[in-house]
Design an enzyme around this catalytic site. Sequence first.
Site, PDB file in Angstrom:
ATOM      1  N   SER B 176      36.111 -15.703 -24.298  1.00  0.00           N
ATOM      2  CA  SER B 176      35.945 -14.767 -23.187  1.00  0.00           C
ATOM      3  C   SER B 176      34.524 -14.196 -23.205  1.00  0.00           C
ATOM      4  CB  SER B 176      37.023 -13.675 -23.287  1.00  0.00           C
ATOM      5  OG  SER B 176      37.098 -12.943 -22.082  1.00  0.00           O
ATOM      6  N   ARG B 248      42.666  -1.092 -17.780  1.00  0.00           N
ATOM      7  CA  ARG B 248      43.242  -1.907 -18.840  1.00  0.00           C
ATOM      8  C   ARG B 248      44.456  -2.683 -18.330  1.00  0.00           C
ATOM      9  NH1 ARG B 248      42.334  -4.825 -23.345  1.00  0.00           N
ATOM     10  NH2 ARG B 248      43.858  -4.471 -24.978  1.00  0.00           N
ATOM     11  N   ASP B 342      45.190 -20.271 -18.023  1.00  0.00           N
ATOM     12  CA  ASP B 342      44.248 -19.161 -17.888  1.00  0.00           C
ATOM     13  C   ASP B 342      43.838 -19.004 -16.425  1.00  0.00           C
ATOM     14  OD1 ASP B 342      42.127 -17.355 -18.015  1.00  0.00           O
ATOM     15  OD2 ASP B 342      41.260 -18.241 -19.818  1.00  0.00           O
ATOM     16  N   HIS B 375      44.927 -16.279 -20.302  1.00  0.00           N
ATOM     17  CA  HIS B 375      43.631 -16.051 -20.959  1.00  0.00           C
ATOM     18  C   HIS B 375      43.808 -15.605 -22.415  1.00  0.00           C
ATOM     19  CE1 HIS B 375      39.374 -15.276 -21.121  1.00  0.00           C
ATOM     20  NE2 HIS B 375      39.552 -14.000 -21.387  1.00  0.00           N
ATOM     21  N   ASP B 376      44.794 -14.753 -22.669  1.00  0.00           N
ATOM     22  CA  ASP B 376      45.029 -14.259 -24.028  1.00  0.00           C
ATOM     23  C   ASP B 376      45.397 -15.363 -25.013  1.00  0.00           C
ATOM     24  OD1 ASP B 376      44.324 -11.643 -23.875  1.00  0.00           O
ATOM     25  OD2 ASP B 376      46.354 -10.837 -23.866  1.00  0.00           O
TER      26      ASP B 376
END
Lengths: 402, 402
Positions: B176, B248, B342, B375-376
């Site tokens: 990232s 967040r 992602d 993505h994580d």
Amino acid sequence: MSAPSSADLPRNWARNIAASGAWKPGDPLRGREFHQMGTNRPFALEGGGMLSNAEVAYETWGSLNDAADNAILVCHALTGDSHAAGPATPQQPEAGWWDDLIGPGRAIDTDRWFVVCANVLGGCQGTTGPASINPTTGRPYGTDFPTVTIRDTVRAQASMATALGIDCWHSVIGGSMGGMQVIEWALMYPERVRSIASIASAAAASPWQIAWSALGRLAISIDPGWNNGDYYDAPDGEGPHRGLAVARGIANVTYRSDEIYEQRFGRGLVDPTSVFALWDRFQVESYLDHHGEKLARRFDANSYLYLNRMMDLHDTGRGRGSVDKAFSKFATPALIVSIRSDALYPPRLQTELAELARSAGAVVQREVIDSDQGHDGFLIETAAMSEAFAKFFATVDSLYVA
Amino acid sequence: MSAPSSADLPRNWARNIAASGAWKPGDPLRGREFHQMGTNRPFALEGGGMLSNAEVAYETWGSLNDAADNAILVCHALTGDSHAAGPATPQQPEAGWWDDLIGPGRAIDTDRWFVVCANVLGGCQGTTGPASINPTTGRPYGTDFPTVTIRDTVRAQASMATALGIDCWHSVIGGSMGGMQVIEWALMYPERVRSIASIASAAAASPWQIAWSALGRLAISIDPGWNNGDYYDAPDGEGPHRGLAVARGIANVTYRSDEIYEQRFGRGLVDPTSVFALWDRFQVESYLDHHGEKLARRFDANSYLYLNRMMDLHDTGRGRGSVDKAFSKFATPALIVSIRSDALYPPRLQTELAELARSAGAVVQREVIDSDQGHDGFLIETAAMSEAFAKFFATVDSLYVA
């Protein structure tokens, strides 16, 4: 012109916008008609609340025939309203949100069909919602407005249909939140719908949709202009515009796709000579600002909260044992449409819907539109949608002739 | 217990959280070491700003060998910090964010490699950032902090490397925002990196990423607790926690996938007896609340603004003619990894990176991890990443032996 490099930039744009963009009695009607509900008793809601003197604002196109069997109900999405069709005119600055699909000779042909579109319960364009006057207090409801659900909205539409003399819709049609109403119509009033078309929708809101919806609500709730929902007396510019703009921005991004943003914006800058300050703007940011401002001018922040919650609560299984049980007797011919690139209402959700209907024995036409427009494809892909409707209406004709 | 059905629920949770979660001199070191930059002159930034007395906080694992040729730099993502490895202990309540990958016998084997991870410029865990004291005023910088870029952070890391006696990294690795630093290392200091591994990253931030980042910044800016960035003296609970939590939340949702949310949360309710109020919570909402609160406890809202802007400004083509020209002499062996699901850094961006490097003649190992984690995945898919690293390190060994 100095570079837009101040923290004031994202904070002060709302200066001259009224606290709420809700339609108020006395504002231009612009085609709206009204159905009064429960004149002798309050309208009882699924969540336990009651609404006294509630009304539904709607518009119509075409003519109801003598048999009253040519009526089509169009259901709008989150920030839509009853103005589904018609061109922009000096009296009516906005074209209908589905004007490419509804009109003489169009897919939903108003030479043949009597088309009706009603603003949803909890909305802000004439139907009773949080910006309406609470008869108990004489002030706008704000967050004293009761929770409303898709089923409540469908019951309000059914009450309107009865008043219009429509026992059975030829079709009930809608996308996204509109598609949720469509499904509930077939489940709640199977005898009152001859066919349905649900686009980019779902049998129940997914946790992914709920997450986005909840973040938009939180953004509104932290805007000091929201003031716990009591902002209707606020001077211009001091309503919850920035919170609403963040919520709208979140929604707008989820409505489109990475590919479309890449094609449309790339890394273009608002001011190419100004790059390195914290609030300098990429064109994509200016696009989101613009749409945030546009929504703040025509919508009500509390309505946004209630309608998002209404969508989150959409669950055809609630009180019916399960989603499978809810669909066990589903027999309405159904057109179920997906947009291939829809990340918010991904095709898996409409595949599930189609399978639920098919398993029960219903005739289902399943379409996946190959488009990179994302969720908003249901408002954009006119040609593909028109083709799907034409095929579907022909099928429905043949079913009911046979 | 009464149902969580009040508007206070999303508004008052931040009651006992300090205004900023930034690390301050005097706080426990927890493994941090510091590199002072520019003791005789300020550190000049790409955007034109200057930082006096800037410092970089970093941690290390393993030992640098006599040839100083066994060093690996690990670059952290947006809300990460220098604490990349190590288990949770009473003294160090959080395990390293990549502890599954870094350690004795692990993919990044600290028995062989000397691993370094530095907090980025503009961060809030020891490296100079907006929560640091501005030597000119004696107060925290706030939004007087200058804009910082990925290139500035890489130059700060290069200064740290020199001080550590590391002329050339065996590898620079990150996901990232970390992967952005990785690419800039190879472009800015090709002679100082023997190989790179960039995961779930891009040659330039996409408009889709910028849109999400901008909405998070707007959410912070509308929180009255943000106070134009001047909140460091605010009492507990009055910092910009709710704005940071929305930002967040937006990021968290984009980091995952519709499929994962469906599996993990479904339509579960926090309190199954309480459904119909505006602020009743689905479990997915409670998950977002929890992570918003968690970040507010350990992060600084201004850092969040600056680091998001740093990511938006990531563009390997800036000042180099174009992205293609920037890569025209790219010769560093590169591992380029995607996560299949992602949505924020979709595989097309890493395919582009791999093609840019390959076109220039570099040895490229391209991997797409077949995972629905979104993505994580770069923090979660340890087995697949370990396998990719093992293969890549073997290739790099063979290249440099030959």
